[in-house]
Design an enzyme around this catalytic site. Sequence first.
Site, mmCIF file in Angstrom:
data_model
loop_
_atom_site.group_PDB
_atom_site.id
_atom_site.type_symbol
_atom_site.label_atom_id
_atom_site.label_comp_id
_atom_site.label_asym_id
_atom_site.label_seq_id
_atom_site.Cartn_x
_atom_site.Cartn_y
_atom_site.Cartn_z
ATOM 1 N N HIS A 73 1.112 -0.891 0.379
ATOM 2 C CA HIS A 73 -0.116 0.225 -0.110
ATOM 3 C C HIS A 73 0.982 1.005 0.162
ATOM 4 O O HIS A 73 0.462 2.127 -0.195
ATOM 5 C CB HIS A 73 -1.297 -0.297 0.814
ATOM 6 C CG HIS A 73 -1.917 -0.876 1.019
ATOM 7 N ND1 HIS A 73 -2.516 -1.721 2.325
ATOM 8 C CD2 HIS A 73 -2.683 -1.526 0.068
ATOM 9 C CE1 HIS A 73 -3.844 -2.619 2.301
ATOM 10 N NE2 HIS A 73 -3.365 -3.116 0.586
ATOM 11 N N CYS B 296 10.411 12.610 -15.331
ATOM 12 C CA CYS B 296 10.243 12.579 -16.523
ATOM 13 C C CYS B 296 8.878 14.037 -17.037
ATOM 14 O O CYS B 296 7.704 13.739 -17.686
ATOM 15 C CB CYS B 296 9.257 11.251 -17.017
ATOM 16 S SG CYS B 296 7.727 10.754 -16.046
ATOM 17 N N ASN C 158 -2.675 -12.228 16.432
ATOM 18 C CA ASN C 158 -3.594 -10.605 16.432
ATOM 19 C C ASN C 158 -4.332 -11.162 17.631
ATOM 20 O O ASN C 158 -4.671 -12.228 17.751
ATOM 21 C CB ASN C 158 -4.822 -10.809 14.886
ATOM 22 C CG ASN C 158 -5.309 -9.796 15.181
ATOM 23 O OD1 ASN C 158 -6.012 -8.817 16.201
ATOM 24 N ND2 ASN C 158 -5.513 -9.330 13.583
ATOM 25 N N GLU D 79 -7.361 -10.949 18.082
ATOM 26 C CA GLU D 79 -8.950 -10.731 17.526
ATOM 27 C C GLU D 79 -8.783 -11.701 17.267
ATOM 28 O O GLU D 79 -7.958 -12.028 16.027
ATOM 29 C CB GLU D 79 -9.330 -9.853 17.758
ATOM 30 C CG GLU D 79 -9.058 -8.196 18.614
ATOM 31 C CD GLU D 79 -9.603 -8.221 19.662
ATOM 32 O OE1 GLU D 79 -10.773 -9.641 19.675
ATOM 33 O OE2 GLU D 79 -9.525 -7.557 20.635
HETATM 34 P P1 OAD Z 1 -7.222 -2.917 10.469
HETATM 35 O O1 OAD Z 1 -7.446 -1.608 11.042
HETATM 36 O O2 OAD Z 1 -8.225 -3.003 9.485
HETATM 37 O O3 OAD Z 1 -7.040 -3.856 11.145
HETATM 38 C C1 OAD Z 1 -6.378 -3.970 13.041
HETATM 39 C C2 OAD Z 1 -5.814 -5.630 13.192
HETATM 40 O O4 OAD Z 1 -4.489 -5.031 13.703
HETATM 41 C C3 OAD Z 1 -7.372 -6.043 13.760
HETATM 42 O O5 OAD Z 1 -7.614 -7.279 13.454
HETATM 43 C C4 OAD Z 1 -6.628 -5.692 15.114
HETATM 44 O O6 OAD Z 1 -7.461 -6.715 15.756
HETATM 45 C C5 OAD Z 1 -5.328 -6.153 14.969
HETATM 46 N N1 OAD Z 1 -4.463 -5.809 16.322
HETATM 47 C C6 OAD Z 1 -4.298 -4.584 17.294
HETATM 48 N N2 OAD Z 1 -4.048 -4.184 18.189
HETATM 49 C C7 OAD Z 1 -2.828 -5.300 17.546
HETATM 50 C C8 OAD Z 1 -1.629 -5.484 18.287
HETATM 51 N N3 OAD Z 1 -1.131 -4.752 19.171
HETATM 52 N N4 OAD Z 1 -0.892 -6.425 17.829
HETATM 53 C C9 OAD Z 1 -1.653 -7.359 17.115
HETATM 54 N N5 OAD Z 1 -2.959 -7.439 15.981
HETATM 55 C C10 OAD Z 1 -2.959 -6.222 16.825
HETATM 56 O O7 OAD Z 1 -6.400 -3.399 9.434
HETATM 57 P P2 OAD Z 1 -5.295 -3.435 7.859
HETATM 58 O O8 OAD Z 1 -5.694 -4.749 8.139
HETATM 59 O O9 OAD Z 1 -3.648 -3.524 8.055
HETATM 60 O O10 OAD Z 1 -5.757 0.849 3.473
HETATM 61 O O11 OAD Z 1 -6.047 -2.499 7.116
HETATM 62 C C11 OAD Z 1 -5.814 -3.135 5.966
HETATM 63 C C12 OAD Z 1 -6.091 -1.851 5.221
HETATM 64 O O12 OAD Z 1 -7.002 -0.845 5.288
HETATM 65 C C13 OAD Z 1 -4.345 -0.478 5.291
HETATM 66 O O13 OAD Z 1 -3.597 -0.856 4.550
HETATM 67 C C14 OAD Z 1 -5.459 0.886 4.405
HETATM 68 C C15 OAD Z 1 -6.616 0.646 5.163
HETATM 69 O O14 OAD Z 1 -7.788 0.938 4.794
HETATM 70 C C16 OAD Z 1 -5.594 1.745 3.077
HETATM 71 O O15 OAD Z 1 -5.060 2.626 3.636
HETATM 72 C C17 OAD Z 1 -4.934 1.388 0.974
#
Ligand code: OAD
Length: 261
Positions: free
Chosen positions: A132, A164, A227, A229
Amino acid sequence: MLGPDLARTLDLAAAAVRQARYVVALTGAGVSVESGIAPFRGPGGIWTKYGEPSPLDFKRFTADPRAWWESRVADERENRRPEWKDFERAQPNPAHIALARLELTGVLRHLITQNVDGLHARAGSRRITEIHGNRYRLRCLDCGERFPRHEFTFEQLPPRCPPCGGVLKFDTVMFGEPIPPDALRTARAEALRADCMLVVGTSAVVHPAAELPMLTRQNGGVIIEINPEESALTRACHLSLRGAAGVVTPELAALVEGVRD
Ligand code: OAD
């Protein structure tokens, strides 16, 4: 002190990682939570606070890049998004450091991250695909080249690609924007090559990143989730380590490296 269930699953996970030939990690916002950067979804999430961006965002950018940049520069000048300061303060946490160490010891062969914060590289990881993008870089929409953000003054908007002349945008992938083909190609090739994937701190709801572990799994690879959760991927995982990345990842790394037995 780890609970007995987590300790047992950690032993199984360490054995699976040790047996694997080619281990790849996929990380998400959860890996940076303990560095003080908010995730997107759930309590305290950025999208929970502001709402999810529109899928038309990228179209709006390309329709009028100058207006987009002017508004962004004003937002930064007036500090309208306090979360941006969190990125400046953030330091790699024990999860980033453990993943970098696993690369250094030859266990982890590649790291695919959805995060744009650059903390994996700062922790010492080198074989990284930022699927990303990276908020500290700009990317040319014409030739695809990336440049450090600090090299631009933003006096002329939109900023232009030095070689460019194409329009530059943040390397961070916007809603509605295709994943840059080089990053997607590498991420898919690494996922297909892996026989074990560590999936750390992602809700696994954003595609195509969420499909990468399924490529490894379809090839017979083992999927290990870290994770606190459940995620959309949990049912497809062979092992789920329920705990914070900053606690569980160093424990796993220590077991894999034989520091603990
Ligand atoms: P999310 O905010 O969707 O999910 C975060 C995850 O981290 C959840 O499953 C939580 O349970 C977990 N979590 C929270 N605290 C934690 C900890 N201390 N250790 C481990 N896990 C923990 O974030 P992403 O999955 O990264 O994209 O989201 C994916 C994409 O959605 C992002 O890259 C972004 C967003 O839209 C773009 O902006 C293109």
